[in-house]
Design a protein around this motif. Structure first.
Motif, mmCIF file in Angstrom:
data_model
loop_
_atom_site.group_PDB
_atom_site.id
_atom_site.type_symbol
_atom_site.label_atom_id
_atom_site.label_comp_id
_atom_site.label_asym_id
_atom_site.label_seq_id
_atom_site.Cartn_x
_atom_site.Cartn_y
_atom_site.Cartn_z
ATOM 1 N N LEU A 1 19.269 2.930 21.353
ATOM 2 C CA LEU A 1 19.234 4.271 21.945
ATOM 3 C C LEU A 1 20.558 4.462 22.669
ATOM 4 C CD1 LEU A 1 15.583 4.406 23.305
ATOM 5 C CD2 LEU A 1 16.473 4.707 20.998
ATOM 6 N N HIS B 1 25.935 14.797 14.656
ATOM 7 C CA HIS B 1 24.526 14.813 15.045
ATOM 8 C C HIS B 1 23.651 14.220 13.935
ATOM 9 C CE1 HIS B 1 21.024 16.175 17.227
ATOM 10 N NE2 HIS B 1 20.607 16.884 16.209
ATOM 11 N N THR C 1 17.730 11.766 15.853
ATOM 12 C CA THR C 1 17.664 11.767 17.305
ATOM 13 C C THR C 1 16.274 12.248 17.706
ATOM 14 O OG1 THR C 1 20.009 12.281 17.433
ATOM 15 C CG2 THR C 1 18.707 12.646 19.413
ATOM 16 N N HIS D 1 29.169 15.401 20.788
ATOM 17 C CA HIS D 1 28.104 15.922 21.646
ATOM 18 C C HIS D 1 28.699 16.568 22.900
ATOM 19 C CE1 HIS D 1 24.081 16.186 23.271
ATOM 20 N NE2 HIS D 1 24.418 15.495 24.333
ATOM 21 N N HIS E 1 21.695 10.070 20.707
ATOM 22 C CA HIS E 1 21.930 9.524 19.370
ATOM 23 C C HIS E 1 21.173 8.205 19.239
ATOM 24 C CE1 HIS E 1 24.442 10.226 15.839
ATOM 25 N NE2 HIS E 1 24.587 8.932 15.711
ATOM 26 N N VAL E 2 20.857 7.827 18.005
ATOM 27 C CA VAL E 2 20.256 6.522 17.740
ATOM 28 C C VAL E 2 21.113 5.813 16.703
ATOM 29 C CG1 VAL E 2 18.215 5.302 16.898
ATOM 30 C CG2 VAL E 2 17.940 7.393 18.216
ATOM 31 N N SER F 1 17.995 15.265 11.583
ATOM 32 C CA SER F 1 18.614 14.285 12.482
ATOM 33 C C SER F 1 17.558 13.335 12.997
ATOM 34 C CB SER F 1 19.277 14.989 13.666
ATOM 35 O OG SER F 1 19.488 14.075 14.719
ATOM 36 N N THR G 1 15.728 10.615 26.894
ATOM 37 C CA THR G 1 15.913 10.990 25.497
ATOM 38 C C THR G 1 17.374 10.742 25.144
ATOM 39 O OG1 THR G 1 14.236 12.704 25.730
ATOM 40 C CG2 THR G 1 15.687 12.855 23.822
#
Lengths: 174, 174, 174, 174
Positions: free
Chosen positions: D119, B169, C93, D169, D96-97, C91, D93
């Motif tokens: 994204l 994360h 995100t 995740h 993760h990026v 994070s 949303t």
């Protein structure tokens, strides 16, 4: 080993609700449009404990030894019927957590029976919903309809805040 | 009204752990670098129930009528000491949920005592950690150190998966 | 290699804004109470391009070769001053993504200059804010104050939806 | 107004990739089991720019004036074919990026052509995948297979970190 018979008697569970936080799942059903974007949220119309009509989202208790995904599936089927074809999220990280307390004012969520911690999910529904048990109907509302003062006031236990949080998460809050 | 005296006797709670999923919070302590980016994770070294040494992350049970934020604060203080200055996340939406089952193989998390549902958080720590109770030390490890086979094998109950999920994360998984 | 001199001339960037989606960061500053729970959101009062007064949240463009964390730090410092001590999330995100389009009605976000994709973060602020540049003040508002019709109408580009989404994410939406 | 003709000439886009961060979407396709739990991830096998074979996840650039949902749909169709029936997430949303930099070592992601901000989404796939363009196949791998050193080394641009973050995740990281 079968845990499905791990039932608690009604007065046993009533007592436990006064001793421990109870693990819950809550699901906000959504209908998707052609592009896959969510367009409507589903609210159950139900005869409440006190005999009045009220609205609720999907949800209920997680049983002993029951995985979250199975609890979510079970409550979707109980509340939406067997043909709803709910699309459970691939990840079980909730988009929100609701803390229901048995005393008013402690949080936005109030449940006189118990302290419950509810993991909240958004569940797109592809099939036909046929509410069962004590639910009279499942109504699909646009964001604007769901946020009408009248509709919000029909939601009990503070669940209007879960509906609003879901709409915000989906980018649908007007 | 004070719920802090809502203690459960040891054998009462032991029994409840066999009847209901128990609500938990888990926290992965992290140290931030100058830019604010997380650089190290903190693992407790602890004498385990069976007398061996083992590693753990921060955490514990949510009490009846205890808000999640207070439970998280209480367990951070219990495990990291009163001067740790943990920065609790502004939102209580967890980054991960861990389901511990009392039977092995049901999930990645195993706890012979109970079925527990743990909301997992990442908690930056700004102060000095002085582990208390049965914890011998809190060690700050780089991602590579935390993921060494030896370290992972010292984590009990499957908590290595929470550490890995936290590193993923945070974008720190090698 | 220094990319900080990778400036774009004003008319060059104006042209690019018509050719490509521009990467942005947006930050909603929050003040925490004693328990660590967020209590107030910070809104900038600013002289807008058209000369009127308006409100904005923190944010701006991500530069070429600039990491998101550095862009977020830079815009917090630009908008909140050097003593704000913002706590960037561990994070990156985002809790939300805002899509600004140059044509009205395409989404909730409208920016006549450009198509921008903004990663939105919540940033607790521990220090003193001294808005710089063209910002006149930073006002800390309770959720109820932030959601007053008058305040919402002062937010431009649809940013009231980011404020609402932040409050919903924090469990602060009334 | 039709923006689909807002094409950029190859050398124009090549130049822009050196001036601005480019907005991207990345999608990790997953196959769900009977319970709705994700079981396998899909990786594309592709002839890379340099003529060798390599693996990739789904993704590509967001065009000017293109909503994220449409970009995600377009790239899923381009990479998975028209019969894949991808289930886009109800919320945009990202989980993760990924920040790709044109210089190695700046982050875990490296793309010599550009600075890109991607994204990242998880996209369950219900239909038949028929990779198009230069993709030779889409292979469905178990988490253990996807994490084999050999497979990870075939992923380019650091995308193995997106695969790992997706598995973490989803609770599927071994």
């Amino acid at each position: 080993m079968d845990y499905d018979d791990n039932w608690l008697e009604p007065d046993e569970i009533a007592q436990l609700r006064r001793r421990l936080p109870i693990a819950y799942v809550n699901a906000v059903p959504v209908q998707l449009g052609d592009s896959g974007a969510p367009e409507r949220v589903g609210l159950l119309l139900r005869t409440m404990a006190e005999g009045t009509l009220g609205r609720e989202i999907v949800g209920g208790r997680v049983r002993f030894h029951e995985p979250l995904r199975r609890a979510l599936t079970r409550h979707c089927e109980k509340d939406l019927g067997p043909l709803a074809l709910p699309l459970l999220p691939p990840s079980l990280t909730p988009f929100h957590v609701a803390e229901y307390f048995p005393t008013e004012g402690e949080s936005k969520f109030f449940d006189p029976r118990q302290h419950a911690i509810a993991l909240c999910y958004i569940v797109p529904v592809q099939g036909e919903c046929t509410p069962r048990q004590d639910a009279l109907s499942l109504d699909w509302l646009t964001p604007a309809e769901a946020l009408r003062r009248e509709t919000l006031s029909e939601l009990s236990h503070g669940q209007q805040h879960i509906v609003k949080a879901a709409l915000a998460h989906l980018g649908l809050l007007p």
